[in-house]
Each structure stands twice: as C-alpha cells, then as structure tokens.
Design an enzyme around this catalytic site. Structure first.
Site, PDB file in Angstrom:
ATOM      1  N   ASN A   3      36.585  -2.863  39.051  1.00 35.65           N
ATOM      2  CA  ASN A   3      37.242  -2.132  40.126  1.00 35.65           C
ATOM      3  C   ASN A   3      36.166  -1.816  41.154  1.00 35.65           C
ATOM      4  O   ASN A   3      35.323  -0.951  40.931  1.00 35.65           O
ATOM      5  CB  ASN A   3      37.867  -0.844  39.560  1.00 35.65           C
ATOM      6  N   LYS A   5      36.479  -0.384  43.902  1.00 31.66           N
ATOM      7  CA  LYS A   5      36.763   0.814  44.705  1.00 31.66           C
ATOM      8  C   LYS A   5      36.526   0.485  46.185  1.00 31.66           C
ATOM      9  O   LYS A   5      36.719  -0.665  46.578  1.00 31.66           O
ATOM     10  CB  LYS A   5      35.943   2.008  44.205  1.00 31.66           C
ATOM     11  N   HIS A  89      45.104   5.042  39.123  1.00 36.50           N
ATOM     12  CA  HIS A  89      43.691   5.357  38.911  1.00 36.50           C
ATOM     13  C   HIS A  89      43.479   6.851  39.161  1.00 36.50           C
ATOM     14  O   HIS A  89      44.139   7.438  40.030  1.00 36.50           O
ATOM     15  CB  HIS A  89      42.820   4.526  39.858  1.00 36.50           C
ATOM     16  N   GLU A  91      41.389   8.430  40.751  1.00 40.64           N
ATOM     17  CA  GLU A  91      41.085   8.763  42.146  1.00 40.64           C
ATOM     18  C   GLU A  91      42.359   8.787  42.994  1.00 40.64           C
ATOM     19  O   GLU A  91      42.472   9.561  43.937  1.00 40.64           O
ATOM     20  CB  GLU A  91      40.039   7.781  42.695  1.00 40.64           C
ATOM     21  N   GLU A 160      40.757   5.968  31.024  1.00 41.94           N
ATOM     22  CA  GLU A 160      39.558   6.346  31.773  1.00 41.94           C
ATOM     23  C   GLU A 160      39.447   7.867  31.816  1.00 41.94           C
ATOM     24  O   GLU A 160      40.049   8.506  32.698  1.00 41.94           O
ATOM     25  CB  GLU A 160      39.631   5.811  33.207  1.00 41.94           C
ATOM     26  N   GLY A 166      31.979   7.314  36.891  1.00 41.28           N
ATOM     27  CA  GLY A 166      30.909   7.419  37.887  1.00 41.28           C
ATOM     28  C   GLY A 166      29.876   8.483  37.566  1.00 41.28           C
ATOM     29  O   GLY A 166      29.079   8.854  38.423  1.00 41.28           O
ATOM     30  N   SER A 201      31.886   4.685  33.148  1.00 45.71           N
ATOM     31  CA  SER A 201      30.458   4.441  32.923  1.00 45.71           C
ATOM     32  C   SER A 201      30.189   3.353  31.874  1.00 45.71           C
ATOM     33  O   SER A 201      29.273   3.487  31.067  1.00 45.71           O
ATOM     34  CB  SER A 201      29.741   5.750  32.554  1.00 45.71           C
TER      35      SER A 201
END
Ligand code: 13P
Length: 236
Positions: A3, A5, A89, A91, A160, A166, A201
C-alpha cells in the site's frame, strides 16, 4: 500486497516498478500486488501489464457513478486493469470518518465491479489496552459478513492494528495469530479460503516469524513496499 498510500511520482514509480519487475521471481511462491494512488493507475498498468505482478486502488466509491466529487468507482479502477481495492483502511476510517457500514458498502461496490475487496480491520491502542480487541474486530466485520456467503468467499481481509501502522512496532506473531484465528472463525465455512493478511510495520526481518503463524497468509505492507528490495525480501 503493498500500500503506497499517498507516495510516489511518475519518476519514482517508474524506478520502483521497474526494479520490482526485475526482482520478482515466481519461484518465491508469493503473489505480489501494489495498491497505488489513483492517478498512477495508468502508469502502473503500462509498466506491469503482462507481468505476474497485479495492482489495485487504495479505496473505492460505494457508488457506481454520479455526483460524488473526488470519488473513484470500481469500474474506473477496473478499466485500468486493477484486480483489487483496499476498503476501510484505518486511515480512511479515522481521517475520513468511514463507518463500518460504509466500508461494507464499498466492499460490495468492489465486488459488483469485479474487484476483490481487501477489507482492513484493526483496533487502536486504547481499545487493545481496554481488552476490546475481539469486540472491535467483530463490530468492524459485522456489516461485511452480512453481505452473505457468496460475497464472503470473494474477500481478502487484512488485520492492521492501528498502533502498529507506521510506528515500527509490529504486533508480535502471537498477537497477530490470535486475531487471525478470530477472523478465520468469524468468516466461517464460506470464508475458509479467504486470504488473511497482517499489516503494521512488516519488514524483511519480521515477516518470516509472522508468516510462520497459522492463518497469516500474507502481508499488507506500507513503508517497506516503497523500497523494491525490502518489499521483494518480504515476499521472498
Ligand atoms: P506500515 O507497513 O508502514 O506500518 O503501514 C502498514 C499499512 O498501513 C498498510 O496498509
């Protein structure tokens, strides 16, 4: 599955995809997928068409067409050769207010458009600390599972944990295994072959121990997917 992003440019994409094409060797036994920003789908298609590497979008509209400024439909993703669409996701959930129902609507739109939705779920650190992991995962998946057995059989699900995204702090293999076992149970018989990806990660040095766990069938990789050698090392 990488991904990207909101990263990349025509120039860096060309280098990254060129390198991946050279590195990728079917004998590694993994499927390789990149989820790219929508404006780069045409470039991705041009560079990856005819290779074993497939690609997709990072989001998809719940609607098929119409007055939805800024949105990208499943048909549009498909027209540029996409096979996949990330939905839900973390985010998107936190920064764009996507609810569990919107995520399910998006998964359904992806299926209608012939794409495989990659449904992302995961708890925050606060939810983990309060012992709510199972409750959160069940709540997030509920409207998706309500789409029915035929839909369930065509999903990919990515776990996730938000606190691992991240941050350089991956879930331990045991923490990931526990949640993957729960998801496998929730998808039931209809979802017995649904690939379950872990994300958060994932790096070359922790991928092996994660993949060794039951029900961890692959990874959804952010940062490390932007470096061809790292992404390929994870797949390998
Ligand atoms: P990182 O691999 O950078 O932690 O990102 C994970 C992720 O959010 C993939 O969708």
């Amino acid at each position: 599955m990488g991904n990207w992003k909101m990263n990349g440019s025509l120039q860096t994409n060309q280098a990254l995809l060129g390198e991946l094409r050279e590195l990728y060797d079917r004998t590694c036994g993994s499927d390789l997928v990149v989820c790219v920003p929508a404006p780069y789908l045409a470039q991705t298609q041009q560079l990856l068409d005819g290779t074993p590497i497939t690609w997709g979008g990072q989001d998809v509209s719940a609607h098929d067409k119409g007055a939805y400024t800024g949105e990208v439909s499943a048909a549009m993703l498909s027209e540029f050769g996409s096979r996949w669409a990330l939905v839900g996701h973390s985010e998107r959930r936190t920064l764009h207010g996507e609810t569990d129902q919107v995520v399910a609507d998006k998964a359904l739109a992806a299926l209608r458009g012939g794409l495989t939705p990659v449904v992302c779920v995961g708890e925050s650190l606060q939810e983990r600390d309060q012992g709510q992991v199972a409750e959160v995962i069940e709540r997030q998946l509920k409207p998706v599972l309500a789409l029915g057995d035929e839909a369930i059989a065509r999903l990919v699900i990515a776990y996730e944990p938000v606190w691992a995204i991240g941050t350089g702090r991956s879930a331990t293999p045991e923490q990931a295994r526990e949640v993957h076992a729960l998801i496998r149970k929730l998808v039931g018989d209809a979802g017995k072959n649904v690939p379950l990806l872990y994300g958060g990660s994932v790096k070359p040095d922790n991928a092996g121990e994660l993949f060794a766990m039951d029900n961890i069938d692959g990874a959804l990789v952010g940062g490390a997917s932007l470096v061809a050698t790292e992404f390929y090392a994870i797949a390998n």
